[in-house]
Design a protein around this motif. Structure first.
Motif, mmCIF file in Angstrom:
data_model
loop_
_atom_site.group_PDB
_atom_site.id
_atom_site.type_symbol
_atom_site.label_atom_id
_atom_site.label_comp_id
_atom_site.label_asym_id
_atom_site.label_seq_id
_atom_site.Cartn_x
_atom_site.Cartn_y
_atom_site.Cartn_z
ATOM 1 N N ARG A 1 0.906 -1.206 -0.036
ATOM 2 C CA ARG A 1 -0.034 0.131 0.185
ATOM 3 C C ARG A 1 0.896 1.291 0.054
ATOM 4 O O ARG A 1 0.743 2.271 -0.834
ATOM 5 C CB ARG A 1 -1.003 0.212 1.294
ATOM 6 C CG ARG A 1 -2.006 1.313 1.295
ATOM 7 C CD ARG A 1 -2.400 1.590 2.738
ATOM 8 N NE ARG A 1 -1.110 2.214 3.633
ATOM 9 C CZ ARG A 1 -0.999 3.654 3.424
ATOM 10 N NH1 ARG A 1 -1.336 4.215 2.889
ATOM 11 N NH2 ARG A 1 0.131 3.717 4.534
ATOM 12 N N TYR A 2 1.667 1.284 1.058
ATOM 13 C CA TYR A 2 2.664 2.461 1.223
ATOM 14 C C TYR A 2 3.226 2.989 -0.061
ATOM 15 O O TYR A 2 3.250 4.258 -0.323
ATOM 16 C CB TYR A 2 3.385 2.250 2.281
ATOM 17 C CG TYR A 2 4.381 3.406 2.744
ATOM 18 C CD1 TYR A 2 3.925 4.595 3.433
ATOM 19 C CD2 TYR A 2 5.882 3.489 2.248
ATOM 20 C CE1 TYR A 2 4.487 5.714 3.797
ATOM 21 C CE2 TYR A 2 6.372 4.728 2.768
ATOM 22 C CZ TYR A 2 5.826 5.590 3.375
ATOM 23 O OH TYR A 2 6.557 6.903 3.786
ATOM 24 N N ASP A 3 3.955 2.253 -0.589
ATOM 25 C CA ASP A 3 4.666 2.473 -1.795
ATOM 26 C C ASP A 3 4.879 1.278 -2.715
ATOM 27 O O ASP A 3 6.186 0.543 -2.887
ATOM 28 C CB ASP A 3 6.310 3.141 -1.413
ATOM 29 C CG ASP A 3 7.104 3.744 -2.547
ATOM 30 O OD1 ASP A 3 6.437 3.821 -3.696
ATOM 31 O OD2 ASP A 3 8.003 4.281 -2.429
ATOM 32 N N GLY A 4 3.622 0.979 -3.436
ATOM 33 C CA GLY A 4 3.831 -0.446 -4.267
ATOM 34 C C GLY A 4 4.407 -0.332 -5.524
ATOM 35 O O GLY A 4 4.604 0.737 -5.853
ATOM 36 N N PRO A 5 4.781 -1.676 -6.162
ATOM 37 C CA PRO A 5 5.542 -1.470 -7.358
ATOM 38 C C PRO A 5 4.569 -1.455 -8.711
ATOM 39 O O PRO A 5 5.238 -1.111 -9.496
ATOM 40 C CB PRO A 5 5.771 -3.020 -7.409
ATOM 41 C CG PRO A 5 4.966 -3.803 -6.390
ATOM 42 C CD PRO A 5 4.476 -3.049 -5.499
ATOM 43 N N SER A 6 3.262 -1.456 -8.370
ATOM 44 C CA SER A 6 2.275 -1.035 -9.428
ATOM 45 C C SER A 6 1.860 0.394 -9.293
ATOM 46 O O SER A 6 0.962 0.672 -8.861
ATOM 47 C CB SER A 6 1.164 -2.168 -9.638
ATOM 48 O OG SER A 6 1.718 -3.424 -9.634
ATOM 49 N N ASN A 7 2.558 1.278 -9.968
ATOM 50 C CA ASN A 7 2.145 2.637 -9.883
ATOM 51 C C ASN A 7 1.115 3.097 -10.533
ATOM 52 O O ASN A 7 -0.131 3.637 -10.097
ATOM 53 C CB ASN A 7 3.456 3.578 -10.415
ATOM 54 C CG ASN A 7 3.163 4.849 -10.219
ATOM 55 O OD1 ASN A 7 3.077 5.363 -8.952
ATOM 56 N ND2 ASN A 7 3.446 5.800 -11.139
ATOM 57 N N ALA A 8 0.846 2.595 -11.622
ATOM 58 C CA ALA A 8 -0.403 3.213 -12.461
ATOM 59 C C ALA A 8 -1.072 1.901 -13.419
ATOM 60 O O ALA A 8 -0.387 0.910 -13.767
ATOM 61 C CB ALA A 8 -0.148 4.183 -13.537
ATOM 62 N N LEU A 9 -2.603 1.715 -13.445
ATOM 63 C CA LEU A 9 -2.972 0.667 -14.213
ATOM 64 C C LEU A 9 -3.886 1.536 -15.288
ATOM 65 O O LEU A 9 -4.351 2.632 -15.266
ATOM 66 C CB LEU A 9 -4.067 -0.088 -13.352
ATOM 67 C CG LEU A 9 -3.365 -0.705 -11.931
ATOM 68 C CD1 LEU A 9 -4.436 -1.039 -10.861
ATOM 69 C CD2 LEU A 9 -2.356 -1.933 -12.328
ATOM 70 N N ALA A 10 -3.613 0.909 -16.548
ATOM 71 C CA ALA A 10 -4.127 1.721 -17.648
ATOM 72 C C ALA A 10 -5.314 1.117 -18.379
ATOM 73 O O ALA A 10 -5.547 -0.103 -18.113
ATOM 74 C CB ALA A 10 -2.954 1.871 -18.771
#
Length: 403
Positions: free
Chosen positions: A285-294
């Motif tokens: 949650r805090y700093d996840g590896p999946s920044n953006a989903l398109a």
């Protein structure tokens, strides 16, 4: 105050995008980014709805490719041959069929059986860490660990790691890059050709001599509609390798970076190792590896007063949504015991990440053993270097000292 503008190529945004995400949530939650030529969603409810609605589609590659002309179209032809078959870019019923077939192999029972092998890989890599001198956590542990686990699953020798890692990095230029230009397209084509060639040969070997590995089992998988085609097998192997190591690599790197920024939480985990399960959820949650989903808009509709038209690209920023104060208490704080923790890092709904159980297992075993084995973990001289990417977020280098 400077105007709001999201540009993933900005080094300051790459290092720490969260202040900008907070401003966007408050002042422009459905933001048009000129840099991306796309909508940017940052509020939790909007991102969650984006992942659920039938008004948007994950099939963003084929429309993009269809509007290309000339040399760029030719350059990306081989990339599209395989990536257009990745289930993460498909709508039902194609997505349903692919997920059902792959799910007969890549299921919870099979992933849980990897606990022992994952722990052995973790211990092997931690054994190699020298104490009292600077080491690069990102390159020496976070990068090879999930790749080795995937290679074990596919029965590929570790000696192939440098070649596959390099080709995967080349493909990342197209999948998650912060910029889109001709050089990156050529680089992505080279990566796709290398990975496709490797897996085409591997699949031929497994057809001739089947084993108990995931490749052999995917070749054998079938349902009422048939089997995976040759190109679908190659594409799925590419997806498993890419998604299975890129995202978990960044989870492991970002988790240690977060602990170093929050020594109180590091001590809390030392004092209560049973926290590791909720701790990994908090790292996600805090700093996840999946920044953006398109997604791409299929049906014109409005969100927060803005009209999203058919064909518009939309990026739902999971890392922004996961720190939305409308959904989480003290969202900017790291709380390893946070509950509930309904983060969106693995997506939501039909396209929820199939590899989530494996990523969680690797995070729990790696971070748990790191804290257990070393009495101190601190920063070494040098700044972390963040990956130049839009869809993903992670440290490329992270200097630490362990004792």
């Amino acid at each position: 105050m400077t105007p709001l503008a999201y540009d993933p190529a900005d080094p300051a945004v790459r290092r720490n995008p969260f202040p900008l995400y907070a401003r966007l949530q408050d002042d422009d939650p459905v933001h048009w980014s000129p840099a991306l030529k796309a909508w940017v969603l940052t509020r939790y409810d909007d991102v969650r709805q984006m992942l659920l609605t039938d008004a948007m589609s994950p099939d963003r590659l084929r429309p993009f490719y269809a509007q290309l002309q000339g040399e760029r179209r030719d350059t990306l032809a081989e990339v599209m041959r395989y990536m257009s078959l990745w289930m993460v870019f498909r709508d039902p019923p194609e997505h349903t069929r692919l997920r059902r077939l792959v799910g007969t192999v890549f299921n919870l029972k099979a992933l849980e059986a990897l606990d022992g092998p994952v722990t052995r890989v973790v211990d092997h890599l931690l054994d190699q860490l020298p104490t009292g001198v600077p080491v690069d956590w990102a390159q020496q542990v976070a990068a090879p660990l999930p790749a080795y686990v995937i290679m074990d699953m596919l029965a590929i020798p570790y000696s192939a790691f440098p070649e596959l890692k390099e080709a995967s990095d080349e493909l990342r230029a197209f999948i998650g890059g912060a910029r889109a230009d001709g050089d990156r397209y050529a680089t992505a084509r080279r990566g796709a050709e290398r990975l496709a060639g490797f897996f085409r040969e591997l699949i031929a070997q497994r057809r001739a001599t089947p084993g108990e590995d995931f490749v052999s089992r995917m070749i054998a998988a079938r349902d009422d509609e048939g089997r995976l085609s040759e190109d679908e097998l190659i594409a799925t192997c590419m997806l498993v390798l890419f998604a299975g190591h890129e995202t978990t690599t960044h989870l492991l790197g970002n988790a240690v970076h977060a602990l170093l920024d929050h020594p109180d939480q590091l001590q809390r985990l030392r004092d209560d190792p049973a926290l590791i399960t909720s701790a990994v959820e908090e790292f996600l949650r805090y700093d996840g590896p999946s920044n953006a989903l398109a997604r791409v808009v299929k049906v014109e509709h409005r969100i927060d007063g803005k009209t999203l038209r058919v064909g518009d690209r939309v990026f739902g920023f999971a890392n922004a949504a996961n720190r939305d104060p409308r959904a989480f208490t003290d969202p900017q704080g790291l709380d390893l015991g946070r509950t509930p923790n309904r983060h969106l890092t693995f997506g939501f709904g039909t396209h929820f990440c199939m590899g989530a159980p494996l990523a969680r297992l690797e995070g729990q075993r790696c971070i748990g053993r790191l804290v257990e084995r070393f009495v101190s973990i601190g920063r070494a001289p040098g700044e972390p270097d963040w990956v130049d990417a839009l869809a993903m977020r992670g440290v490329f280098t992270l200097p630490v000292i362990v004792n």
